[in-house]
Design a protein around this motif. Structure first.
Motif, PDB file in Angstrom:
ATOM      1  N   PRO A  25      13.881 -43.267 -22.744  1.00 47.09           N
ATOM      2  CA  PRO A  25      13.982 -42.414 -23.964  1.00 47.09           C
ATOM      3  C   PRO A  25      15.135 -42.682 -25.087  1.00 47.09           C
ATOM      4  N   GLY A  26      15.093 -42.521 -26.130  1.00 46.99           N
ATOM      5  CA  GLY A  26      16.184 -42.764 -26.835  1.00 46.99           C
ATOM      6  C   GLY A  26      15.877 -42.361 -28.398  1.00 46.99           C
ATOM      7  N   GLY A  27      16.608 -43.032 -29.320  1.00 50.41           N
ATOM      8  CA  GLY A  27      16.597 -42.545 -30.552  1.00 50.41           C
ATOM      9  C   GLY A  27      17.840 -41.802 -30.716  1.00 50.41           C
ATOM     10  N   SER A  28      19.006 -41.843 -31.711  1.00 50.38           N
ATOM     11  CA  SER A  28      20.115 -41.351 -31.994  1.00 50.38           C
ATOM     12  C   SER A  28      19.888 -39.805 -32.111  1.00 50.38           C
ATOM     13  N   PRO A  29      19.129 -39.220 -32.974  1.00 50.45           N
ATOM     14  CA  PRO A  29      18.898 -38.040 -33.359  1.00 50.45           C
ATOM     15  C   PRO A  29      18.382 -37.264 -32.029  1.00 50.45           C
ATOM     16  N   ALA A  30      17.295 -38.038 -31.412  1.00 45.87           N
ATOM     17  CA  ALA A  30      16.533 -37.557 -30.399  1.00 45.87           C
ATOM     18  C   ALA A  30      17.666 -37.383 -29.260  1.00 45.87           C
ATOM     19  N   ASN A  31      18.448 -38.301 -28.932  1.00 44.36           N
ATOM     20  CA  ASN A  31      19.545 -38.205 -28.143  1.00 44.36           C
ATOM     21  C   ASN A  31      20.520 -37.057 -28.233  1.00 44.36           C
ATOM     22  N   VAL A  32      20.976 -36.706 -29.545  1.00 41.81           N
ATOM     23  CA  VAL A  32      21.861 -35.520 -29.807  1.00 41.81           C
ATOM     24  C   VAL A  32      20.997 -34.259 -29.382  1.00 41.81           C
ATOM     25  N   ALA A  33      19.730 -34.172 -29.768  1.00 41.82           N
ATOM     26  CA  ALA A  33      18.751 -32.920 -29.496  1.00 41.82           C
ATOM     27  C   ALA A  33      18.955 -32.853 -28.057  1.00 41.82           C
ATOM     28  N   LEU A  34      18.817 -33.776 -27.182  1.00 45.88           N
ATOM     29  CA  LEU A  34      18.609 -33.750 -25.729  1.00 45.88           C
ATOM     30  C   LEU A  34      19.951 -33.236 -25.156  1.00 45.88           C
ATOM     31  N   GLY A  35      21.206 -33.948 -25.861  1.00 44.01           N
ATOM     32  CA  GLY A  35      22.295 -33.541 -25.145  1.00 44.01           C
ATOM     33  C   GLY A  35      22.774 -32.155 -25.520  1.00 44.01           C
ATOM     34  N   LEU A  36      22.452 -31.496 -26.639  1.00 45.17           N
ATOM     35  CA  LEU A  36      22.521 -30.175 -26.786  1.00 45.17           C
ATOM     36  C   LEU A  36      21.890 -29.164 -25.938  1.00 45.17           C
ATOM     37  N   ALA A  37      20.389 -29.669 -25.739  1.00 41.58           N
ATOM     38  CA  ALA A  37      19.773 -28.727 -24.759  1.00 41.58           C
ATOM     39  C   ALA A  37      20.218 -28.743 -23.208  1.00 41.58           C
ATOM     40  N   ARG A  38      20.772 -30.073 -22.838  1.00 42.06           N
ATOM     41  CA  ARG A  38      21.298 -30.084 -21.727  1.00 42.06           C
ATOM     42  C   ARG A  38      22.715 -29.168 -21.553  1.00 42.06           C
ATOM     43  N   LEU A  39      23.311 -29.071 -22.609  1.00 39.81           N
ATOM     44  CA  LEU A  39      24.620 -28.316 -22.802  1.00 39.81           C
ATOM     45  C   LEU A  39      24.281 -26.941 -23.176  1.00 39.81           C
ATOM     46  N   GLY A  40      23.245 -26.495 -22.991  1.00 41.07           N
ATOM     47  CA  GLY A  40      22.922 -25.047 -23.018  1.00 41.07           C
ATOM     48  C   GLY A  40      22.529 -24.766 -24.584  1.00 41.07           C
ATOM     49  N   MET A  57       5.900 -40.525 -22.795  1.00 40.36           N
ATOM     50  CA  MET A  57       7.076 -40.493 -21.999  1.00 40.36           C
ATOM     51  C   MET A  57       8.338 -39.722 -22.606  1.00 40.36           C
ATOM     52  N   VAL A  58       8.638 -40.015 -24.110  1.00 43.75           N
ATOM     53  CA  VAL A  58       9.605 -39.453 -24.808  1.00 43.75           C
ATOM     54  C   VAL A  58       9.207 -37.895 -24.791  1.00 43.75           C
ATOM     55  N   ARG A  59       8.230 -37.389 -25.100  1.00 43.56           N
ATOM     56  CA  ARG A  59       7.945 -36.044 -25.394  1.00 43.56           C
ATOM     57  C   ARG A  59       8.267 -35.401 -23.980  1.00 43.56           C
ATOM     58  N   ALA A  60       7.978 -35.841 -22.909  1.00 46.63           N
ATOM     59  CA  ALA A  60       7.897 -35.102 -21.666  1.00 46.63           C
ATOM     60  C   ALA A  60       9.491 -35.087 -21.503  1.00 46.63           C
ATOM     61  N   HIS A  61      10.132 -36.351 -21.562  1.00 48.51           N
ATOM     62  CA  HIS A  61      11.536 -36.433 -21.280  1.00 48.51           C
ATOM     63  C   HIS A  61      12.386 -35.275 -22.122  1.00 48.51           C
ATOM     64  N   LEU A  62      12.168 -35.071 -23.390  1.00 46.45           N
ATOM     65  CA  LEU A  62      12.748 -34.006 -24.260  1.00 46.45           C
ATOM     66  C   LEU A  62      12.483 -32.546 -23.977  1.00 46.45           C
ATOM     67  N   GLU A  63      11.057 -32.564 -23.529  1.00 45.98           N
ATOM     68  CA  GLU A  63      10.638 -31.100 -23.371  1.00 45.98           C
ATOM     69  C   GLU A  63      11.087 -30.744 -21.924  1.00 45.98           C
ATOM     70  N   ASN A 276      21.594 -40.847 -21.097  1.00 47.92           N
ATOM     71  CA  ASN A 276      21.154 -39.883 -20.222  1.00 47.92           C
ATOM     72  C   ASN A 276      22.614 -38.796 -20.038  1.00 47.92           C
ATOM     73  N   PRO A 277      22.574 -37.691 -21.238  1.00 42.76           N
ATOM     74  CA  PRO A 277      23.875 -37.187 -21.223  1.00 42.76           C
ATOM     75  C   PRO A 277      23.788 -36.206 -20.303  1.00 42.76           C
ATOM     76  N   PRO A 278      24.885 -35.501 -19.964  1.00 43.79           N
ATOM     77  CA  PRO A 278      25.319 -34.387 -18.965  1.00 43.79           C
ATOM     78  C   PRO A 278      24.604 -33.129 -19.247  1.00 43.79           C
ATOM     79  N   THR A 279      24.647 -32.330 -18.309  1.00 45.02           N
ATOM     80  CA  THR A 279      24.385 -30.894 -18.366  1.00 45.02           C
ATOM     81  C   THR A 279      25.698 -30.150 -18.492  1.00 45.02           C
ATOM     82  N   ARG A 280      25.700 -28.885 -19.029  1.00 43.76           N
ATOM     83  CA  ARG A 280      26.928 -28.113 -18.991  1.00 43.76           C
ATOM     84  C   ARG A 280      27.647 -28.133 -17.575  1.00 43.76           C
ATOM     85  N   GLU A 281      26.910 -27.849 -16.503  1.00 49.14           N
ATOM     86  CA  GLU A 281      27.526 -27.849 -15.290  1.00 49.14           C
ATOM     87  C   GLU A 281      28.197 -29.172 -14.629  1.00 49.14           C
TER      88      GLU A 281
END
Length: 291
Positions: A25-40, A57-63, A276-281
């Motif tokens: 799953p990718g797309g620049s804005p989608a990646n940013v949204a994913l990264g933000l969510a994983r960082l809390g 697949m992309v929807r499940a990955h983001l949600e 595949n951005p990291p979580t805050r932890e």
């Protein structure tokens, strides 16, 4: 809450044989949204997602990471084909649908850019003008762009609508051949943003505000590929500013701490396959915590 506007797609990344592709799953804005969510940081994503296997697949990955998706109508999920060189640097070929003529307005904070801003500039610029505060990443894609002069005019117009801009040195080299990226960052700052950040690959990042400027090195990492690294960096910037309560006033940020955190988020992403951005932890174990 950060509102993100732009494309979500599937990155099909070529293996070493050049014939076998792995879907991420990718797309620049989608990646940013994913990264933000994983960082809390709560994030919504307004995007096109088809009712197909790739879209599911992309929807499940983001949600799964907590992104709130606000889908615009479309039939097919967009694709990006990527191949990496010996240093893990990716080059792309796209099959993208972005035909939104009207985007529901989102007040508050908006992040946008990339292919959506290229393929649907009028609607994206209207959304930028309606938001209270705007973050923008041009994320230039020469294979889909028009002549350089035409794209330079578009990007500069969109820069003038932003409060914060993140751009890569590769983007600036294509838009302004032979120009010093530090000088271009200063010129962009004069067009309206309060903070301009240039990512410098393995050399870290450069940030400039009306009162200060600095270069900050990035941490050492073993690069698997650079897919999504710039988007992870942007998510790191926005997450740090959110925790510091400085989204509306980014020029007041502690620039060394801001860049160190964003560089760390990007470095962790480079050490993994795909966006595949990291979580805050995970970031906390590698660097100083968020403010």
């Amino acid at each position: 809450m950060i509102n993100v506007l732009g494309e979500a797609l599937v990155d099909l990344i070529a293996g070493r044989d050049g014939r076998t592709f792995t879907a991420h799953p990718g797309g620049s804005p989608a990646n940013v949204a994913l990264g933000l969510a994983r960082l809390g940081v709560p994030a919504t994503l307004t995007t096109h997602l088809g009712d197909d296997l790739f879209g599911a697949m992309v929807r499940a990955h983001l949600e799964q990471s907590g992104v709130d998706i606000r889908a615009l109508p479309t039939r097919d999920t967009s694709l990006a084909f990527a191949a990496t060189d010996e240093q893990g640097v990716a080059r792309y070929d796209f099959r993208v649908t972005w035909d939104a003529e009207r985007i529901p307005p989102a007040r508050g904070f908006l992040h946008t850019g990339s292919l959506a801003a290229l393929l649907g500039p009028a609607a994206v610029e209207a959304a930028m003008a309606a938001a209270d505060t705007v973050s923008y990443d041009p994320n230039v894609r020469p294979s889909l762009s028009g002549p350089v002069a035409q794209e330079r005019e578009r990007v500069e117009r969109q820069v003038s609508l932003a409060d914060m801009v993140k751009v890569s040195e590769e983007d600036l080299a294509w838009l302004y051949p032979g120009a010093d990226p530090h000088a271009t960052a200063r010129d962009w700052l004069d067009r309206g943003p309060r903070l301009v950040v240039v990512t410098l690959g393995a050399n870290g990042a450069h940030a400039i505000t009306a009162s200060s400027a600095l270069d900050r090195p990035g941490p050492r990492t073993t690069v698997v590929d650079t897919v999504g690294a710039g988007d992870a960096f942007t998510a790191g910037l926005l997450a740090w500013l959110t925790e510091a309560d400085l989204l509306a006033t980014p020029a007041e940020a502690d620039l060394p701490a801001l860049l160190d955190f964003a560089n760390a988020v990007a470095a962790i992403t480079c050490a993994r396959a795909g966006a595949n951005p990291p979580t805050r932890e995970e970031v906390g174990r590698a660097t100083n915590p968020l403010p």
